[in-house]
Motif scaffolding. Structure first.
Motif, PDB file in Angstrom:
ATOM      1  N   GLU A 278       0.832  -1.204   0.000  1.00  0.00           N
ATOM      2  CA  GLU A 278       0.000   0.000   0.000  1.00  0.00           C
ATOM      3  C   GLU A 278       0.864   1.252   0.000  1.00  0.00           C
ATOM      4  OE1 GLU A 278      -4.140  -1.404   2.077  1.00  0.00           O
ATOM      5  OE2 GLU A 278      -2.502  -0.845   3.420  1.00  0.00           O
ATOM      6  N   LEU A 279       1.932   1.231   0.768  1.00  0.00           N
ATOM      7  CA  LEU A 279       2.846   2.365   0.819  1.00  0.00           C
ATOM      8  C   LEU A 279       3.471   2.614  -0.554  1.00  0.00           C
ATOM      9  CD1 LEU A 279       4.343   4.484   2.527  1.00  0.00           C
ATOM     10  CD2 LEU A 279       5.975   2.689   3.155  1.00  0.00           C
ATOM     11  N   ASN A 280       3.938   1.559  -1.208  1.00  0.00           N
ATOM     12  CA  ASN A 280       4.540   1.724  -2.529  1.00  0.00           C
ATOM     13  C   ASN A 280       3.519   2.190  -3.560  1.00  0.00           C
ATOM     14  OD1 ASN A 280       7.282   1.544  -2.560  1.00  0.00           O
ATOM     15  ND2 ASN A 280       7.364  -0.635  -3.036  1.00  0.00           N
ATOM     16  N   ALA A 281       2.292   1.705  -3.465  1.00  0.00           N
ATOM     17  CA  ALA A 281       1.250   2.167  -4.394  1.00  0.00           C
ATOM     18  C   ALA A 281       0.995   3.657  -4.199  1.00  0.00           C
ATOM     19  CB  ALA A 281      -0.039   1.372  -4.188  1.00  0.00           C
ATOM     20  N   GLU A 282       0.995   4.107  -2.961  1.00  0.00           N
ATOM     21  CA  GLU A 282       0.792   5.527  -2.691  1.00  0.00           C
ATOM     22  C   GLU A 282       1.973   6.351  -3.186  1.00  0.00           C
ATOM     23  OE1 GLU A 282      -0.849   9.189  -1.249  1.00  0.00           O
ATOM     24  OE2 GLU A 282      -1.606   7.340  -2.135  1.00  0.00           O
ATOM     25  N   LEU A 283       3.192   5.860  -3.008  1.00  0.00           N
ATOM     26  CA  LEU A 283       4.349   6.584  -3.541  1.00  0.00           C
ATOM     27  C   LEU A 283       4.250   6.695  -5.062  1.00  0.00           C
ATOM     28  CD1 LEU A 283       7.213   5.070  -1.330  1.00  0.00           C
ATOM     29  CD2 LEU A 283       6.098   7.306  -1.084  1.00  0.00           C
ATOM     30  N   ARG A 284       3.839   5.633  -5.724  1.00  0.00           N
ATOM     31  CA  ARG A 284       3.652   5.668  -7.182  1.00  0.00           C
ATOM     32  C   ARG A 284       2.586   6.697  -7.557  1.00  0.00           C
ATOM     33  NH1 ARG A 284       3.560   1.653 -11.859  1.00  0.00           N
ATOM     34  NH2 ARG A 284       4.950   0.493 -10.521  1.00  0.00           N
ATOM     35  N   ARG A 285       1.476   6.680  -6.830  1.00  0.00           N
ATOM     36  CA  ARG A 285       0.395   7.615  -7.120  1.00  0.00           C
ATOM     37  C   ARG A 285       0.876   9.059  -6.998  1.00  0.00           C
ATOM     38  NH1 ARG A 285      -3.355  10.768  -5.202  1.00  0.00           N
ATOM     39  NH2 ARG A 285      -2.655  10.679  -3.062  1.00  0.00           N
ATOM     40  N   ARG A 286       1.778   9.295  -6.072  1.00  0.00           N
ATOM     41  CA  ARG A 286       2.318  10.639  -5.871  1.00  0.00           C
ATOM     42  C   ARG A 286       3.440  10.991  -6.841  1.00  0.00           C
ATOM     43  NH1 ARG A 286       2.697  11.735   0.663  1.00  0.00           N
ATOM     44  NH2 ARG A 286       0.755  10.711   1.247  1.00  0.00           N
ATOM     45  N   GLY A 287       3.837  10.044  -7.673  1.00  0.00           N
ATOM     46  CA  GLY A 287       4.926  10.287  -8.608  1.00  0.00           C
ATOM     47  C   GLY A 287       6.300  10.246  -7.951  1.00  0.00           C
ATOM     48  N   LEU A 288       6.395   9.572  -6.810  1.00  0.00           N
ATOM     49  CA  LEU A 288       7.655   9.470  -6.082  1.00  0.00           C
ATOM     50  C   LEU A 288       8.311   8.117  -6.346  1.00  0.00           C
ATOM     51  CD1 LEU A 288       6.410  10.865  -2.648  1.00  0.00           C
ATOM     52  CD2 LEU A 288       7.878  12.047  -4.309  1.00  0.00           C
ATOM     53  N   PRO A 289       9.622   8.033  -6.161  1.00  0.00           N
ATOM     54  CA  PRO A 289      10.283   6.725  -6.298  1.00  0.00           C
ATOM     55  C   PRO A 289       9.738   5.748  -5.261  1.00  0.00           C
ATOM     56  CG  PRO A 289      11.906   8.507  -6.165  1.00  0.00           C
ATOM     57  CD  PRO A 289      10.555   9.106  -5.855  1.00  0.00           C
ATOM     58  N   ARG A 290       9.502   4.542  -5.711  1.00  0.00           N
ATOM     59  CA  ARG A 290       9.032   3.504  -4.804  1.00  0.00           C
ATOM     60  C   ARG A 290      10.219   2.862  -4.092  1.00  0.00           C
ATOM     61  NH1 ARG A 290       6.968   3.228  -9.411  1.00  0.00           N
ATOM     62  NH2 ARG A 290       7.888   1.273 -10.057  1.00  0.00           N
TER      63      ARG A 290
END
Length: 165
Positions: A147-159
Motif C-alpha cells: 500500500e505504501l509503494n502504491a501511494e508513492l507511485r500515485r504521488r509520482g515518487l520513487p518507490r
C-alpha cells in the motif's frame, strides 16, 4: 549429516524473510521525502500512518496476550486516531521500528520445535499454530508495504525497492 533443530531452521528462515521486509521499511524511513511523511490526499495512505500501523501491529502480534496490549500506548493514540500532524515523526517511527524488530526477533528465536508448532491459543484468527501467527504478521507487513509503494507511485515518487537478499 548435520544435526539441525527444525525450530532453529524454521525460525531462522522466518527471520530471514522478516529481515528483508524490515530492510524495505528502513529504506522507506530513510527515503520518503520529508514533505510527504505526514501528508497526503488519502488519510489512510499517509506514509507515517502506514509505517506506524505496521510496526504497532508487529508489536501486538509478537506479544504473548492480545488482551494486555494497549493500542496507541506508544504515542498516546492509535495510528488511525491521529490527524496527520500528530503522527510520529520519522525519527520516532524509526526508533519504534528498531525496538519492535528486536522484540519480533527475540520472540521467534525464543521458540523451540514444540513451541513453533504449538496450537495458537492467544491469536487463533492468525492460524492454527504459532508458526501461522508469524506468517500472518509477515503478510501484514508486506500488505502495508504494498500500500505504501502504491501511494508513492500515485504521488509520482520513487518507490521502495523490493529486497531479495
Amino acid at each position: 549429516m548435520l544435526d539441525v533443530n527444525p525450530a532453529t531452521s524454521i525460525g531462522e528462515a522466518l527471520l530471514e524473510a522478516f529481515r528483508l521486509i524490515w530492510e524495505m521499511y528502513d529504506d522507506a524511513l530513510e527515503n520518503i521525502p520529508g514533505e510527504h511523511w505526514r501528508t497526503g490526499e488519502i488519510d489512510y495512505l499517509i506514509p507515517a500512518r502506514q509505517v506506524y500501523h505496521a510496526v504497532e501491529t508487529a508489536d501486538f502480534y509478537s506479544g504473548a496476550n492480545p488482551n494486555v496490549f494497549s493500542w496507541g500506548q506508544r504515542f498516546d493514540g492509535g495510528c488511525f486516531d491521529y490527524p496527520p500532524e500528530g503522527l510520529p515523526t520519522r525519527e520516532q517511527a524509526r526508533e519504534y521500528h528498531d525496538e519492535v524488530r528486536v522484540k519480533v526477533t527475540d520472540w521467534i528465536r525464543g521458540m523451540d520445535a514444540p513451541g513453533i508448532s504449538a496450537r495458537e491459543k492467544s491469536f487463533p484468527w492468525t492460524g492454527s499454530v504459532v508458526l501461522g501467527r508469524a506468517l500472518y504478521l509477515l503478510g501484514h507487513y508486506r500488505q502495508h508495504f504494498g500500500e505504501l509503494n502504491a501511494e508513492l507511485r500515485r504521488r509520482g515518487l520513487p518507490r521502495i525497492k523490493w529486497t531479495t537478499h
